[in-house]
Write an enzyme that holds these catalytic residues in place. Structure first.
Site, PDB file in Angstrom:
ATOM      1  N   HIS A  38      -2.224   8.260   6.027  1.00 29.92           N
ATOM      2  CA  HIS A  38      -2.535   6.949   5.434  1.00 29.92           C
ATOM      3  C   HIS A  38      -3.932   6.552   5.909  1.00 29.92           C
ATOM      4  O   HIS A  38      -4.764   6.152   5.114  1.00 29.92           O
ATOM      5  CB  HIS A  38      -1.481   5.925   5.858  1.00 29.92           C
ATOM      6  CG  HIS A  38      -1.673   4.587   5.239  1.00 29.92           C
ATOM      7  ND1 HIS A  38      -1.686   4.406   3.880  1.00 29.92           N
ATOM      8  CD2 HIS A  38      -1.878   3.360   5.783  1.00 29.92           C
ATOM      9  CE1 HIS A  38      -1.892   3.124   3.609  1.00 29.92           C
ATOM     10  NE2 HIS A  38      -2.017   2.466   4.746  1.00 29.92           N
ATOM     11  N   HIS A  73      -9.542   2.687   0.118  1.00 29.93           N
ATOM     12  CA  HIS A  73      -8.099   2.469   0.017  1.00 29.93           C
ATOM     13  C   HIS A  73      -7.792   1.844  -1.345  1.00 29.93           C
ATOM     14  O   HIS A  73      -8.114   0.683  -1.588  1.00 29.93           O
ATOM     15  CB  HIS A  73      -7.656   1.551   1.148  1.00 29.93           C
ATOM     16  CG  HIS A  73      -6.166   1.405   1.289  1.00 29.93           C
ATOM     17  ND1 HIS A  73      -5.268   1.956   0.390  1.00 29.93           N
ATOM     18  CD2 HIS A  73      -5.412   0.777   2.235  1.00 29.93           C
ATOM     19  CE1 HIS A  73      -4.047   1.666   0.778  1.00 29.93           C
ATOM     20  NE2 HIS A  73      -4.098   0.953   1.893  1.00 29.93           N
ATOM     21  N   CYS A  93       0.812  -1.227   0.000  1.00 31.27           N
ATOM     22  CA  CYS A  93       0.000   0.000   0.000  1.00 31.27           C
ATOM     23  C   CYS A  93       0.844   1.276   0.000  1.00 31.27           C
ATOM     24  O   CYS A  93       0.305   2.371  -0.110  1.00 31.27           O
ATOM     25  CB  CYS A  93      -0.945   0.002   1.186  1.00 31.27           C
ATOM     26  SG  CYS A  93      -1.948  -1.490   1.219  1.00 31.27           S
TER      27      CYS A  93
END
Lengths: 372, 408
Positions: B302, B335, B169
């Site tokens: 994040h 995400h 990620c």
């Protein structure tokens, strides 16, 4: 500053360890193909697999308990490269060591198992233990944990040329001072699913030997394993130049990009460690070498070791470094005759430079030149 | 301060401009639609439509409708074969080049996690069910992670060598960071960078199996946060040596001024609760930019909304930056994994350009352990000169980039 190779590690179907594998290649040995059986009712394939004992003797680190074969290969090669560098009295501080991991297909076996569970029994049966191991950077994460690397760790993906791109990235990390040493590891694991996919893509042949440079090409045989090089300011082999190459849209256009790479790395006296693997790659390299470097001695390790895709370019780099060290190349196995190429012979001595040409199966090509 | 991964000062001669960008995400296609949707605090999360989620705990994601993605694409055989990730990359690159037709990259650095995964799924399902495999060669050929990048380049006649970073990620932010270092060190004048990822069943079910995905709303940093939702998209940034960009009269959208990377060896999927990994990445970004923490005006976190991730990141932010405004735009767009860092960098650029703080929607209650200054639920006008964008991923990879407003 030019990067140098300070240590190497090699896990192959011919065994583990640079000295051992190199000696066997010089003797003209090739890996024994094994049958990779498929699910019931499907065809099986031949592949070159790493012997079990080759990834034994790894540290009893908790990260390796459930790790896939690709992670174990990567760990073995990476640790061996570091050990070799340290045995040459190189001082390596872990806080200044970066890791670049290069891969193409990744952890196919666990990915297949994970998705098989979903297809067979539904999402509710998906394994939370397997899923993290399917991620491309899992092997790099395990190796970083084993070594205690807490700085830069990169996983890069691509086709067979990805190892060269990994070395390019690593050399930039050194040149810019982002790291003092960089461990480049490339690994791949073979699996029936991969064999079937490459077969359906018309790139694979069903049985050994792998015969380079035939026209028309006869097909590749997949293999597995890992290669690792530790890059540093010190070391016996220097990376003179790296060509990140480029991309080709069609197989027939590969020759143009390989040509450009050989022009970038131009050295008529250098031997060429090619990526010829029994596919269109062979024709592209044959044509480009005949045009750009007709006097060079050409060797491809893939007839002896198979096509390890993401690991293959690093294997070629290790071959080139060994050839420069020992001033000789192994015999070229099963290659076509009358190709217009010069293959290694008894009289052929390797000079002070070697070019690695890496043309991948999926539109990428790159190369580099080493010297002593 | 740590010295590792900080570039040699003598190598830091070049400033790095962002001269163009392109984006396609659940917020919309293009910078203007994205800006508008951010301002309006649009919740893009909807029920998953492309595969069966009836046995999953989470049933939603932020998706890009196919009709939007393919609306401008010619209906021909070649386009029909491409993965939707390729169409995303083509859309993002089309916008970027429309904004700066003169931009020709020497190198491309792109982040992704799963490439054309859904084509791999098609292939495996067809094999397993012994169905027709007629399309298998095109599924296989379009599955590799570099393919959408090459497709996009090929569409516009670009043949730059491609480095595809798969740091889970953190991939998108790592890609921007590498591209930044490449231009800053003078290795290259112009680098195309960014990230992409398209939603796939395997990845969706994977996060669901870890119980990292929530059956509720995505509420980053909320006291009752219960997990992430997935998203998808692509974003690209054109980085260029500032002098060279100014010389050719390119529009400057902003500057990348710092980058940090760290590896947290605590666990394959969970961060060290101390927040030390994220903290090191943020410290390095500050140090590489020669920027003090109090010069940072906004943090795009994040912020996946998983209890552990937000706790570790929040702790590190509090320790380093105190009460700087923070939001996780993943609350709106989910995400998007390898695309996340690139999309969020573009969001930071838009925030810097238009002087607003993007919202962290679905926020109800402050976590008493995280006294962060959350931009709750609505965007806010603000004077911001420097923004920090964070991305952290599986494998303990942490990355941060610092972005500065373009100076007129």
């Amino acid at each position: 500053m030019s990067a140098r190779i300070a240590g190497m590690g090699w896990v192959t179907p011919l065994g583990r360890g640079v000295d051992e594998v190199w000696a066997r290649l010089l003797r003209g040995e090739e890996a024994a193909a094994q049958i990779i059986p498929g699910p019931d009712g499907t065809r099986s394939y031949q592949g070159f697999l790493v012997p079990k004992e080759a990834s034994n003797n790894l540290p009893p680190h908790p990260r390796l308990r459930r790790a896939s074969a690709i992670s174990r290969f990567a760990a073995a090669a990476g640790l061996d490269a570091l050990a070799q560098a340290k045995s040459g009295n190189l001082k390596i501080e872990m806080e200044s060591l970066a890791l670049v991991f290069a891969v193409s297909n990744g952890g196919v076996a666990y990915t297949k198992r994970f998705y098989h569970g979903i297809v067979e029994s539904g999402a509710q049966s998906a394994s939370p233990l397997l899923f993290p191991e399917t991620v491309f950077n899992a092997p790099a994460s395990h190796l970083a944990a084993i070594l205690g690397i807490n700085g830069a760790t990169y996983t890069i993906v691509g086709d067979g040329a990805v190892g060269i791109l990994g070395i390019k990235m690593a050399s930039e990390l050194l040149e810019t001072g982002a790291a003092n040493h960089c461990l480049v590891v490339a690994a791949e694991e073979a699996d029936w699913l991969l064999c079937d996919a490459y077969h359906k893509w018309r790139l694979l042949k069903s049985s050994t030997p792998l015969e380079p440079f035939f026209d028309p090409p006869r097909g590749a045989i997949l293999s597995e394993g890992a290669g690792a090089v530790l890059l540093s300011a010190e070391g016996n082999v220097k990376i003179d130049s790296i060509s990140p190459g480029g991309n080709f849209s069609h197989q027939r256009d590969a020759v143009e990009i390989v040509n450009r790479i050989l022009q970038d790395l131009h050295d008529q006296a250098a031997c060429i460690v090619a990526s010829a693997n029994g596919t269109f790659v062979d024709l592209a390299e044959r044509e480009a070498i005949r045009q750009e470097s007709p006097q060079s001695i050409v060797y491809s390790p893939k007839s002896a070791l198979g096509e390890s895709v993401g690991a293959s370019a690093l294997w070629q780099v290790i071959v080139a470094a060994c050839a420069l060290g020992g001033k000789q190349l192994p015999p070229m196995l099963h290659a076509a005759r009358n190709t217009g190429l010069r293959f290694p012979g008894r009289e052929a001595e390797v000079g002070p430079a070697a070019i690695v040409s890496s043309c991948g199966l999926n539109q990428q090509a790159a190369g580099l030149r080493l010297s002593t | 301060m740590l010295s590792f991964n900080v570039l040699n000062v003598e190598n830091l001669k070049n400033r790095v401009a962002v001269v163009a960008a392109g984006i396609v995400s659940p917020l919309g296609s293009g910078l203007e639609e994205t800006r508008h949707s951010l301002r309006r605090a649009t919740d893009c999360v909807t029920p998953v439509s492309s595969f069966d989620v009836s046995h999953c705990r989470c049933k939603t994601a932020a998706q890009i409708p196919d009709q939007r993605l393919l609306a401008r694409r010619q209906k021909n055989r070649k386009n029909a074969r491409l993965h939707r990730a390729s169409h995303m990359m083509i859309a993002a690159l089309a916008e970027l080049l429309e904004r700066d037709p003169g931009f020709r990259p020497e190198v491309t650095v792109i982040g992704t996690t799963s490439g054309g995964m859904s084509f791999g799924e098609n292939y495996y399902r067809a094999l397993h069910r012994q169905e027709n495999l007629r399309r298998s060669p095109e599924w296989i050929a379009n599955y590799p992670p570099q393919k959408p990048v090459l497709d996009a380049q090929s569409e516009f006649g670009i043949s730059a060598p491609c480095f595809v970073i798969a740091n889970a990620c953190a991939s998108g932010t790592n890609a921007i960071g590498r591209a930044f270092e490449s231009v800053r060190s003078g290795k290259n004048e112009r680098v195309l960078t960014g990230g992409y990822d398209a939603l796939s069943e395997l990845v969706f079910v994977g996060f669901d199996s870890l119980q990292a995905a929530t059956p509720e709303k995505c509420r980053p940093f909320d006291r009752n946060r219960s997990g992430m939702v997935l998203g998808e998209g692509a974003a690209l940034l054109a980085l260029e040596n500032l002098q060279s960009a100014q010389k050719r009269g390119a529009e400057i959208l902003g500057e990348i001024i710092g980058y940090g990377i760290s590896t947290d060896n605590h666990h394959l999927t969970q961060p060290d609760p101390s927040g030390s990994g994220p903290r090191r990445a943020m410290e390095q970004a500050l140090e590489s930019a020669a920027c003090a923490a109090d010069q940072v005006d906004y943090i795009n976190a994040h912020g996946t909304a998983t209890p552990f991730n937000d706790a570790a990141e929040g702790k590190a932010i509090l320790e380093l930056f105190g009460r700087v405004p923070v939001s996780s735009t993943k609350s709106m767009i989910g995400h998007s994994l390898g695309a996340a860092g690139a999309i969020e960098a573009v969001i930071c650029l838009l925030a810097l350009q238009s002087q607003f703080l993007p919202p962290n929607i679905n926020f109800r209650e402050t976590d008493p352990d995280l006294a962060l200054n959350i931009v709750a639920n609505e965007s806010r006008d603000a004077k911001i000169d420097v923004a920090l964008s964070n991305s952290f991923g599986f494998g303990g990879t942490n990355a941060s980039v610092l972005i500065r407003k373009a100076v007129a």
